[in-house]
Write an enzyme that holds these catalytic residues in place. Structure first.
Site, short mmCIF file in Angstrom:
data_model
loop_
_atom_site.label_atom_id
_atom_site.label_comp_id
_atom_site.label_asym_id
_atom_site.label_seq_id
_atom_site.Cartn_x
_atom_site.Cartn_y
_atom_site.Cartn_z
N TYR A 125 49.46 19.23 21.44
CA TYR A 125 48.90 19.61 20.12
C TYR A 125 49.92 18.49 19.17
CZ TYR A 125 47.88 21.46 15.48
OH TYR A 125 47.29 21.35 14.20
N1 NAP Z 1 46.52 26.53 12.69
C1 NAP Z 1 47.63 25.61 11.82
O1 NAP Z 1 49.27 27.25 11.93
C2 NAP Z 1 48.06 24.77 11.69
C3 NAP Z 1 49.60 24.67 10.98
C4 NAP Z 1 49.48 22.89 10.65
C5 NAP Z 1 48.61 22.19 10.58
N2 NAP Z 1 47.25 22.23 11.03
C6 NAP Z 1 45.49 21.36 11.04
O2 NAP Z 1 45.19 21.69 10.13
C7 NAP Z 1 44.13 21.05 10.12
C8 NAP Z 1 42.54 22.07 9.46
O3 NAP Z 1 42.92 23.22 9.65
P1 NAP Z 1 42.10 24.57 9.46
O4 NAP Z 1 42.19 26.11 9.32
O5 NAP Z 1 41.05 24.20 8.21
O6 NAP Z 1 40.56 24.02 10.70
P2 NAP Z 1 39.95 24.67 11.30
O7 NAP Z 1 39.07 25.25 10.50
O8 NAP Z 1 39.51 24.21 12.94
O9 NAP Z 1 38.61 23.09 10.60
C9 NAP Z 1 38.71 21.87 11.36
C10 NAP Z 1 37.13 20.98 11.22
O10 NAP Z 1 37.08 19.80 12.26
C11 NAP Z 1 35.44 20.05 12.24
N3 NAP Z 1 35.25 19.76 14.04
C12 NAP Z 1 35.99 19.71 15.12
N4 NAP Z 1 35.24 19.12 15.95
C13 NAP Z 1 34.79 18.14 15.29
C14 NAP Z 1 33.82 16.74 15.75
N5 NAP Z 1 33.74 16.91 16.73
N6 NAP Z 1 33.15 16.07 14.39
C15 NAP Z 1 32.83 16.43 13.35
N7 NAP Z 1 34.19 17.82 12.57
C16 NAP Z 1 34.97 18.11 13.71
C17 NAP Z 1 34.85 21.58 12.24
O11 NAP Z 1 34.00 21.13 12.19
P3 NAP Z 1 33.20 22.75 12.73
O12 NAP Z 1 33.11 23.78 11.72
O13 NAP Z 1 31.76 22.29 12.90
O14 NAP Z 1 33.35 23.87 14.07
C18 NAP Z 1 36.10 22.08 11.43
O15 NAP Z 1 34.92 22.09 10.42
C19 NAP Z 1 43.26 21.10 11.53
O16 NAP Z 1 43.91 19.96 12.24
C20 NAP Z 1 44.87 21.66 12.16
O17 NAP Z 1 45.03 21.01 13.17
C21 NAP Z 1 46.29 23.99 11.66
#
Ligand code: NAP
Length: 209
Positions: A125
């Site tokens: 990742y």
């Molecule tokens: N978890 C952590 O602690 C952490 C820390 C730092 C950074 N991040 C990063 O922060 C970012 C946002 O986080 P979040 O919590 O908002 O994530 P999230 O709720 O999982 O949202 C990710 C979005 O990406 C969309 N997506 C996935 N596959 C797709 C595709 N093929 N085409 C178009 N859209 C697609 C999903 O669509 P659907 O709604 O249709 O599924 C979802 O709306 C991510 O990149 C994550 O890696 C996470």
């Protein structure tokens, strides 16, 4: 400003869209399913149906800036991380360039500056996020890279630590990440910088000065 938000149905993207709208911008919510349209339409927010795994070049028409907040999520395997977080982001950068869009903001992750040190479960990742960041940096687009710490679902405080220094690990509410993204767009002064973002004491409106 017309802002394409990729990942608009996600937890950060959704809030970023609302905040952009509140600040007088015209967000365009990129979503991949028709049944996700309702909540945006009810708030007067334009949507565009597009999938990062298909041709999504049509989403970039008449757009001034891009916010990429998509991600494959924690429940998918490494392949999807490469497809979405890495290749999806890289393709989005290419489409933005082709469309003449100036500013590209991406939600990356803290730890991306040193993927080799990451736990083996998330190493892929961190590498994927880093590849995307490096591609954006070399693209010639104006960029802002936001690297949040561990995301939390509690309400935002409106105060953060946004630094370019060696990152200090910490938590940050998703709402505050969304507010920072909207602030990046609102200031409209992309400085080609990489920021680490955790909770802190600086009002978001006082950052990026
Ligand atoms: N978890 C952590 O602690 C952490 C820390 C730092 C950074 N991040 C990063 O922060 C970012 C946002 O986080 P979040 O919590 O908002 O994530 P999230 O709720 O999982 O949202 C990710 C979005 O990406 C969309 N997506 C996935 N596959 C797709 C595709 N093929 N085409 C178009 N859209 C697609 C999903 O669509 P659907 O709604 O249709 O599924 C979802 O709306 C991510 O990149 C994550 O890696 C996470």
């Amino acid at each position: 400003m017309r802002v394409l938000v990729i990942g608009a149905n996600g937890q950060i993207g959704n809030q970023a869209v609302d905040k952009l709208k509140e600040q007088g911008h015209d967000p365009v919510a990129m979503i991949r399913k028709e049944d996700q349209q309702g909540q945006f339409k009810d708030n007067g927010i334009e949507t565009i149906l597009a999938d990062l795994e298909k041709d999504f070049s049509h989403a970039f028409e008449n757009v001034d800036a891009v916010v990429f907040s998509a991600g494959s999520g924690g429940s998918t395997g490494p392949e999807k991380t490469i497809v979405i977080d890495q290749e999806g982001a890289i393709e989005a950068v290419d489409h933005a360039k082709e469309a003449g869009i100036k500013h590209f903001t991406i939600v990356s992750s803290m730890g991306t500056d040193n993927p080799k040190d990451a736990d083996s479960k998330i190493k892929h990742y961190m590498h994927a996020k880093r590849r995307a960041d490096e591609y954006l940096k070399a693209s010639g687009l104006d960029y802002t890279i936001i690297r949040p710490g561990m995301l939390q679902n509690e309400a935002g405080t409106g105060k953060v630590s946004l630094t370019e220094d060696k990152p200090e690990f910490g938590n940050v509410p998703r709402e505050d990440v969304a507010s920072v993204l909207a602030h990046v767009i609102d200031t409209n002064q992309p400085q080609n910088k990489v920021y680490n973002l955790i909770e802190g004491n600086t009002p978001i409106e006082d950052t990026l000065k």
